[in-house]
Write an enzyme that holds these catalytic residues in place. Structure first.
Site, PDB file in Angstrom:
ATOM      1  N   SER A  30      35.853 -46.495  -0.950  1.00  0.00           N
ATOM      2  CA  SER A  30      35.394 -46.868  -2.288  1.00  0.00           C
ATOM      3  C   SER A  30      34.791 -45.661  -2.995  1.00  0.00           C
ATOM      4  CB  SER A  30      34.339 -47.972  -2.192  1.00  0.00           C
ATOM      5  OG  SER A  30      33.705 -48.144  -3.447  1.00  0.00           O
ATOM      6  N   HIS A  31      34.763 -45.745  -4.319  1.00  0.00           N
ATOM      7  CA  HIS A  31      34.098 -44.717  -5.104  1.00  0.00           C
ATOM      8  C   HIS A  31      32.589 -44.738  -4.862  1.00  0.00           C
ATOM      9  CE1 HIS A  31      37.895 -44.353  -7.100  1.00  0.00           C
ATOM     10  NE2 HIS A  31      37.441 -43.434  -7.927  1.00  0.00           N
ATOM     11  N   SER A  32      32.100 -45.868  -4.376  1.00  0.00           N
ATOM     12  CA  SER A  32      30.665 -46.002  -4.152  1.00  0.00           C
ATOM     13  C   SER A  32      30.392 -46.293  -2.686  1.00  0.00           C
ATOM     14  CB  SER A  32      30.119 -47.140  -5.025  1.00  0.00           C
ATOM     15  OG  SER A  32      28.951 -47.677  -4.446  1.00  0.00           O
ATOM     16  N   SER A  61      42.486 -43.830  -7.976  1.00  0.00           N
ATOM     17  CA  SER A  61      42.332 -42.459  -7.498  1.00  0.00           C
ATOM     18  C   SER A  61      41.931 -42.421  -6.025  1.00  0.00           C
ATOM     19  CB  SER A  61      41.327 -41.690  -8.351  1.00  0.00           C
ATOM     20  OG  SER A  61      40.081 -42.330  -8.322  1.00  0.00           O
ATOM     21  N   ASP A  69      39.500 -49.061  -3.324  1.00  0.00           N
ATOM     22  CA  ASP A  69      39.064 -49.840  -4.487  1.00  0.00           C
ATOM     23  C   ASP A  69      39.868 -49.566  -5.758  1.00  0.00           C
ATOM     24  OD1 ASP A  69      37.890 -47.351  -4.907  1.00  0.00           O
ATOM     25  OD2 ASP A  69      35.873 -48.124  -5.299  1.00  0.00           O
TER      26      ASP A  69
END
Lengths: 206, 123
Positions: free
Chosen positions: B10-12, B71, B68
């Protein structure tokens, strides 16, 4: 026209300067239709690439492109990391073994980078992405006899401006659908700086 | 028992550590690794983190990789090319529910392909 390894390093240095100067602008392009970090991400990635390139001696352009690619892959963070990383890696592979790049080998390299971008982004032209700049630039390179560095700048800028009128169908901006129209694509803008930098390097040798 | 491993990208980092918590409430033995955020702990994804997570999650039965946003998938693809493994699959499925289904299926001792198919069938 011959671009040697040190000219390639110079390309990344010039591009880094342009990206740094326009960091806020790139981020401001990314705010209305993206996640607002393009300038920051690109500046971080390019600075790291330049740091790594200046710390080493290179004998062939391909090695410069490969190291830059790895730096961008690991340091950019956003979608531009895998995209620019792939583009320069494909370019490196396409010109591997050459002592210097002339317009013909540059053309081969840019075309390989474009194909890499399309494959990695699963995208084509007209989707409001950096491909909209790389594609016409690759076409412009494909005719070395009529090539001029000014023409390269013009091609890249015109292509970048054109992304303003298109609706994004790929990337983060595609979530904004028709609201994405009227904004320049941030990846096209950073690509434009990269080609402006390349034009400067080539221009010194024309 | 060797399970199919699962990687959550995930980006987070908070998003995937939270998701891991939810899954761990039910599934304890399946290797699940997270790759959240950039190397600097900011929003984004890192090829290096993804490569490490895949390595750790692979106990010999392959790995299913969830992500997610677009990218993150690109970085997952780059990671896969670096590892050059044919026992790792990226799956285009909802991150939360997909990973949950995959963990349950893997826990039953199913193969990578069977876990993959089960998730795809669900969504």
């Amino acid at each position: 026209m011959e671009l040697h390894a040190r000219d390639m390093v110079n390309w990344f240095e010039l591009a880094n300067e342009k990206i740094k100067q326009n960091k806020s602008y790139l981020t401001s392009l990314d705010q209305p239709i993206g996640d607002g970090d393009h300038g920051i991400n690109m500046a971080r990635g390019y600075q790291e690439a330049v740091n790594r390139l200046l710390a080493k001696e290179y004998s062939e352009p391909s090695e410069v492109l490969k190291d830059a690619s790895m730096a961008l892959l690991s340091k950019v963070g956003g979608a531009s990391g895998p995209l620019y990383g792939t583009a320069f890696l494909k370019m490196a592979m396409a010109v591997k073994g050459k002592d210097y790049l002339d317009l013909e080998s540059l053309s081969v390299g840019v075309k390989a980078a474009l194909d890499g971008l399309k494959q990695r982004g699963k995208s084509e032209t007209g989707e409001k992405t950096m491909i909209d700049v790389w594609s016409p630039v690759a076409t412009y390179f494909s005719n070395p006899s009529s090539f001029h560095s000014n023409g390269l700048v013009e091609t890249a800028r015109t292509a970048m401006e054109k992304t303003k009128d298109t609706m994004a169908t790929k990337g983060r901006a595609s979530y904004f659908k028709e609201k994405s129209i009227g904004h320049i694509d941030p990846g096209s803008a950073s690509s434009c700086y990269i080609f402006e930098a390349l034009a400067e390097v080539i221009g010194e040798k024309e | 028992m060797k399970y199919v491993g699962i990687v959550l990208i995930s980006h987070s980092s908070k998003l995937v550590s939270g998701l891991l918590e939810i899954i761990r409430q039910v599934i304890h033995d399946v290797p699940i690794e997270v790759a959240g955020g950039t190397d600097e702990g900011e929003i984004g994804t890192s090829v290096e983190k993804i490569v490490t997570a895949i390595d750790r999650a692979n106990v010999g039965n392959g790995v299913l990789v969830f992500y997610d946003l677009g990218s993150a998938m690109m970085n997952a693809e780059v990671a896969l090319e670096m590892i050059d493994s044919n026992t790792v699959k990226i799956i285009n499925a909802p991150l939360v529910e997909g990973a949950y289904v995959a963990a349950v299926e893997s826990n039953m001792g199913k193969s990578l392909q069977d876990v993959y198919d089960a998730v795809m069938k669900e969504f």
